[in-house]
Write a protein that holds these residues in place. Structure first.
Motif: not given
Length: 237
Positions: A188-196
């Protein structure tokens, strides 16, 4: 020396159309080329018939006839169209439009961070956008084609490229190639690296901007670009 008559010129236009050249701009160029060639032949042999001279000139185009000329012009105008897309897209990187680009990118970033679904959902949104893109493309193209047929107006190659959005689809896919590299679809986007997530947000907005340029901006300025490309456009359109 023999001279081509208006009737001969009309026959040359009909000849180019018979050989699958349906655009007035290309027809005019080919008719001019054929006419010059025929008159040059008549300088050397005044007794040569118009039909014979025409066939001699046509054979000079090779096995594929006018198709090579059509393909070359399509490539040339396709590049011109691609440059227009980039020109209008890059305008969003200047003030004041860059503020909108940043605003929508930030809004998309926070929206993606808030949702807890997998990145597959963004891919689904992209697919829906491109389905809508093709639906609008098809409707616009066939509507314009029907209108031009009913009004019997002349066809112009660059106008067709704009109406069919030429290379626009390929350019619009560029951000999607980056999505495929950046998005781990199981997360999910919530768990992705902020830069990504930030880069994905920017690329998504950039794709939307390019679609907007292709669908709205360039078609609105189409008449201007046609007059710029064809000096005779206003006189014979």
């Amino acid at each position: 020396m023999n001279k081509l008559t208006q009737e001969h010129i009309e026959e040359l236009f009909a000849f180019t159309q018979k050989h699958y050249v349906e655009w007035y701009d290309l027809q005019s160029e080919l008719v001019d080329h054929l006419a010059n060639g025929i008159e040059h032949q008549w300088q050397e042999d005044p007794d040569l018939s118009f039909e014979k001279a025409l066939q001699i000139e046509f054979k000079k185009f090779g096995v594929f006839g006018f198709m090579d000329v059509v393909e070359e012009r399509q490539k040339s105008l396709g590049k011109k169209y691609s440059k227009l897309i980039w020109k209008h897209t890059l305008e969003f990187f200047k003030l004041p439009k860059i503020l909108l680009l940043i605003l929508f990118s930030v809004a998309t970033f926070y929206l993606l961070r808030l949702i807890s679904v997998s990145a597959d959902y963004l891919s689904a949104v992209i697919v829906i956008l491109f389905i809508g893109y093709f639906v609008k493309l098809s409707v616009s193209y066939f509507r314009e084609r029907k209108r031009s047929q009913e009004s019997d107006e002349k066809k112009w190659l660059f106008k067709d490229i704009i109406m069919q959005h030429g290379a626009g689809f390929g350019l619009g896919l560029i951000p999607i190639h980056f999505f495929n590299m950046l998005i781990p679809n199981t997360n999910s986007f919530a768990s992705m690296n902020l830069w990504v997530v930030g880069i994905i947000s920017f690329l998504f907005v950039l794709m939307c901007v390019m679609l907007y340029v292709i669908q709205v901006v360039i078609p609105k300025k189409m008449e201007e670009y046609l007059e710029e490309t064809y000096p005779e456009y206003k006189l014979v359109a």
